[in-house]
Design a protein around this motif. Structure first.
Motif, short mmCIF file in Angstrom:
data_model
loop_
_atom_site.label_atom_id
_atom_site.label_comp_id
_atom_site.label_asym_id
_atom_site.label_seq_id
_atom_site.Cartn_x
_atom_site.Cartn_y
_atom_site.Cartn_z
N PRO B 491 0.83 -1.21 0.00
CA PRO B 491 0.00 0.00 0.00
C PRO B 491 0.86 1.26 0.00
N ARG B 492 0.28 2.33 -0.46
CA ARG B 492 0.99 3.60 -0.66
C ARG B 492 1.79 4.03 0.57
N PHE B 493 1.15 3.94 1.76
CA PHE B 493 1.80 4.52 2.94
C PHE B 493 3.04 3.72 3.36
N MET B 494 3.19 2.51 2.80
CA MET B 494 4.37 1.73 3.15
C MET B 494 5.54 2.02 2.21
N LEU B 495 5.24 2.70 1.12
CA LEU B 495 6.30 2.96 0.14
C LEU B 495 6.83 4.37 0.35
N MET B 496 7.56 4.55 1.43
CA MET B 496 8.02 5.88 1.79
C MET B 496 9.44 6.14 1.32
#
Lengths: 393, 515
Positions: B491-496
């Motif tokens: 998910p987006r929030f894990m791809l920082m």
């Protein structure tokens, strides 16, 4: 330097190109054997038994597939041969067909009761089915009444291949009715290695089907067939072993016939080895299921009736299993309940002392006291209370 | 060895070219124009227009190549201004003052510079500039009014998406750079221009974002770009083949794309883009195997869908590579591995097929490659006909005629479809090449051979590098942080974070939305 490298490359290529493709047999040149039947033809001739091996070959074009629309021919071909060694007969058979016999799809091994009754012969015959690299340990074994090759010759109506028919019968239909558990070559191998007794499904050939006759008891120590169990006794055996997910128990309650369908059964074996001469074995059986059929117009939807019915079922199970155990103790002296394994696991030292006198010698198995406690639980009385209203008495 | 020999040869030529055209500009305008004509051999599209300025007799001239300049601009902003000029003059200082005045004031063109050699003039004219001569001055004005016919921005043809920007690069480098600029407004987007092609003199731009990219990667890419010495580079493929790490590898070591969004997101990840004038395909380096199997749509859609697409694509790549080989080995060696019913039905369907499975498979794979090639070459309307004729008619007829079995047809069709799921065309080509290797291995040694070739390819993959970045990472030098965005798309929030394997200067690419 470069020249050497090219030579090396050339050698590598030559090795693969010239020797490659060994073991390459196109699929259409394979003669798929899916069933084998072994009969005892004659007694001992020159010190060896004369065997008849029947192999069932698949004839793929005969199988109805949508592409070739079924050529109308037979889908299988049974070939028989005689000799001393099973493998030698197999080899001989290769000259009878245009294809190479191929055993990796073998599904079924049928053995005649006559052969099973001959001491040590079954284990000898089974050797090739365990040793050969093409043989699979998942091959199912059944015992046949009379000629084993007749089983492979039946003409089932819903399947094209008799061997597949019996294979599916063992897998699917028995899963529901829980009459017999398929016995695989691998399982039998293990049993023979430990000299344990076991049950082989016992069938007889009819015109377009096979009839189930119960189970054939193979005595591990005597290494031969010693007796048979009927269908009811098979249900009892499975209940004691605790691996039941089907089967029915029919009994009368208050003058009416009731059929109980087993959904799940668990068994717990307790062994008391204080006196090795007379071991006390207690089997607790817990059965869960539902009422499948009721004659008469009783309303079962009250806890009083249900608990009475539960008690009745428990009683039925206790009688059923008690009789079966008594028969195996007295008549066959064969421990088909795997009590010997449990003794080995839980009371190793005692077992070491008594293992030579369990089902032979002093016959401690026959002398042990086996008690069965059953507890039935009726989960559901069915979707409807009754079929008709009050009856005229 | 071959390359260095070529290099020596080239050097000699170059000096010759330079020697002949480093000529000074004369004061006499007639002489200058004659020189220019001599140099270019007075082609038809070389336009020289002589005129007088203002009301006097001051001679002037412009020269340009027809079709490379924007004529409207030339007319409105240059010629008109010059012709309406009214300057009283006649001393030599006056001419120079006039030249300066024209340079400073009268020509309303942004990009203008002075040239002093014939070489400047020819370079300018040939890359689409207009040259202004003034009689009595030994210098010229080179005015950039590049124009001419270019293609409008269209939808990407080779990388279509369901959701995502619909723009695609075009042949003009200016447009392409502007497309990237529109996506990245960061002031530290660096665009280093150089020229490639000794004769074509194409503009090449190396783009990266300073502060993100690892400087060593930029250094390495620039070093390799400097070695390029070609006559002509009409496509970025020339550049790719010159600077790639291993020319023997079947795998593409750079990604090419015609999507501006792919380029800008790669730049922001810490990669480098190489943009060449004259082609819509932009190179992205370094690249890993995992990167080529990614499609921008994985990020545009929600993560569940993105993950599903990724997994599908990996399955597709696997099938495209292995399916015919596995079929061959199962059918001719390991019939015991097939489920019984399948084995019988394959045996039935192969009854009467005259060829062994390998020949049958080769026949069909080659037919498929032919169809694919024919479909690409033919104009679109006919190309579709080829698909129908080839796919349906030949397939059906071949089965009817008993040349191939229906199961083989399914295998080949599935393989072809699976190969089209690879997002990058260059990777699907490598899969097609390797497929043949696997098929040969399967024919000789069955599954054992397939595994052997697979091991060989893996050994090659872990040895391969793309500009210093291991090609098989994050699989082979395992980077756990990058695994989140590989076969699965987290998910987006894990791809920082930016990819670990690029060792970027700025690691974080996003922050949790804290206020």
């Amino acid at each position: 330097m470069n020249k050497k490298r090219y030579l090396l490359l050339l050698y590598c290529l030559l090795i693969t190109m010239l020797t490659g493709c060994w073991d390459n047999v196109p699929i259409e040149d394979r003669g798929f054997v899916i069933g084998s039947a072994i009969d005892l033809k004659d007694g001992k001739v020159d010190g060896n038994y004369d065997l008849t091996l029947t192999n069932q070959f698949v004839v793929p074009p005969g199988l109805n597939s949508p592409m070739n629309g079924g050529s109308g021919g037979k889908a299988f071909m049974n070939l028989s041969g005689s000799g001393d060694s099973v493998f030698a007969i197999d080899q001989e058979m290769a000259s009878l067909t245009s294809k190479m016999p191929f055993f990796e799809h073998l599904k079924l091994l049928v053995v005649s009761d006559e052969l099973l009754e001959t001491p040590h012969l079954f284990a000898d015959v089974l050797d090739v089915f365990v040793r050969d690299k093409e043989m699979r340990r998942g091959v199912k074994v059944v015992a046949a009444k009379g000629e084993a090759k007749d089983i492979l010759g039946i003409q089932p109506e819903n399947e094209q291949l008799p061997a597949v028919y019996i294979n599916n019968l063992l897998e699917v239909s028995m899963k529901k009715t829980n009459l017999f558990k398929p016995m695989h070559v691998g399982d039998i191998h293990q049993m023979l290695l430990t000299n344990s007794s076991f049950i082989i499904p016992y069938v007889i050939a009819a015109k377009n089907k096979v009839d189930y006759k119960g189970g054939a008891i193979f005595h591990g120590y005597e290494d031969k067939l010693v007796g048979f169990l009927d269908e009811k006794e098979m249900t009892a055996l499975n209940l004691v072993n605790g691996d039941t997910h089907g089967g029915t128990i029919t009994f009368t309650y208050d003058g009416d016939l009731i059929t109980f369908k087993i959904n799940n059964a668990k068994s717990d074996v307790k062994l008391d080895t204080k006196d090795p001469e007379s071991i006390n074995i207690t089997v607790d059986i817990g059965v869960e299921g539902g009422i499948a059929e009721v004659f008469g117009n009783k309303n079962l939807n009250n806890s009083q009736t249900l608990s009475e019915i539960e008690k009745e079922i428990s009683k039925q199970i206790e009688t059923m299993t008690g009789q079966t155990i008594a028969r195996t103790q007295k008549e066959m002296n064969a421990d088909i309940f795997a009590f010997d394994q449990k003794l080995n696991e839980r009371h190793y030292h005692t077992w070491q002392k008594i293992k030579d006198n369990w089902d032979h010698g002093e016959n401690l198995f026959a002398k042990s006291n086996i008690r069965v406690n059953a507890k039935a639980h009726v989960r559901t009385a069915g979707a409807s209370e009754k079929v008709e209203g009050n009856r005229k008495e | 060895m071959a390359r260095s020999r070529f290099g020596r040869h080239k050097k000699q030529q170059q000096t010759k070219v330079e020697a002949s055209f480093a000529i000074e500009i004369f004061k006499d305008i007639e002489q200058n124009i004659k020189n220019l004509n001599n140099m270019l051999d007075a082609p038809d599209d070389l336009m020289t227009r002589e005129f007088t300025i203002g009301h006097g007799e001051q001679q002037a001239a412009i020269a340009y190549i027809d079709g490379l300049v924007d004529k409207e601009l030339l007319q409105n902003n240059i010629l008109e201004n010059l012709q309406n000029l009214s300057v009283e003059q006649q001393s030599e200082e006056d001419v120079e003052a006039m030249f300066d005045k024209i340079y400073q004031t009268f020509i309303s063109i942004n990009k203008i510079k002075k040239g002093t050699t014939l070489d400047d003039i020819s370079n300018g004219i040939l890359s689409g500039n207009t040259v202004f001569y003034l009689d009595g001055i030994d210098a010229v004005l080179i005015m950039d009014i590049k124009g001419g016919e270019t293609r409008a921005i269209e939808q990407p043809i080779t990388e279509t998406l369901i959701r995502g920007p619909r723009t695609s690069f075009v042949e003009s480098i200016g447009t392409n750079i502007s497309l990237i600029r529109r996506n990245i407004r960061a002031p530290n987007l660096r665009l280093k221009t150089s020229q490639v092609g000794r004769r074509s003199k194409n503009n090449l731009v190396l783009a990266y974002v300073e502060g993100i990219v690892n400087p060593e990667i930029v250094q390495e890419v620039s070093r390799r770009l400097e070695t390029i010495d070609l006559d002509d580079a009409p496509e970025s493929g020339f550049i790719e083949q010159w600077i790639e790490d291993s020319f023997l590898s079947p795998f593409p070591q750079m990604m090419d794309t015609e999507r501006p969004d792919v380029v800008s997101s790669s730049l922001l990840q810490g990669k480098v883009a190489i943009i060449l004038d004259g082609t819509p395909f932009v190179l992205i380096a370094p690249t890993t195997l995992g990167d080529i199997l990614k499609s921008p749509e994985d990020y545009y859609e929600r993560w569940l869908y993105g993950t599903l697409l990724r997994v599908l694509r990996y399955i597709g790549a696997f099938l495209a590579l292995f399916l015919p080989a596995i079929y061959i080995s199962l059918v001719s060696f390991h019939q015991g591995l097939l489920p019984s019913k399948l084995a019988f039905s394959i045996a039935a369907s192969r009854e009467g097929v005259p060829f062994p499975a390998f020949v049958e498979a080769m026949l069909m794979v080659i037919t498929m490659e032919l169809l694919q090639e024919a479909g690409v070459r033919l104009p679109t309307p006919i190309g579709q006909t080829i698909g129908i004729v080839g796919g349906l008619v030949i397939g059906e007829a071949a089965v009817q005629a008993g040349i191939v079995s229906p199961v083989m047809l399914i295998v080949i069709a599935l393989t072809a479809i699976a190969a089209f799921t690879t997002p990058t065309f260059s990777l699907s080509i490598s899969l097609r090449i390797l497929r043949f290797g696997f098929m040969f291995a399967a024919a000789f040694l069955g599954l054992y051979g397939v595994i052997l070739v697979y091991v060989m390819i893996n050994i090659h993959l872990v040895n391969l590098k793309s500009f210093g970045v291991p090609y098989a990472t994050p699989f082979a030098p395992t980077m756990l942080g990058d695994m989140k965005d590989l076969v699965l798309r987290a998910p987006r929030f894990m791809l920082m974070k930016r990819p670990e394997y690029l060792q970027t200067e700025d690691e974080k690419s996003a922050n949790k939305g804290e206020k």
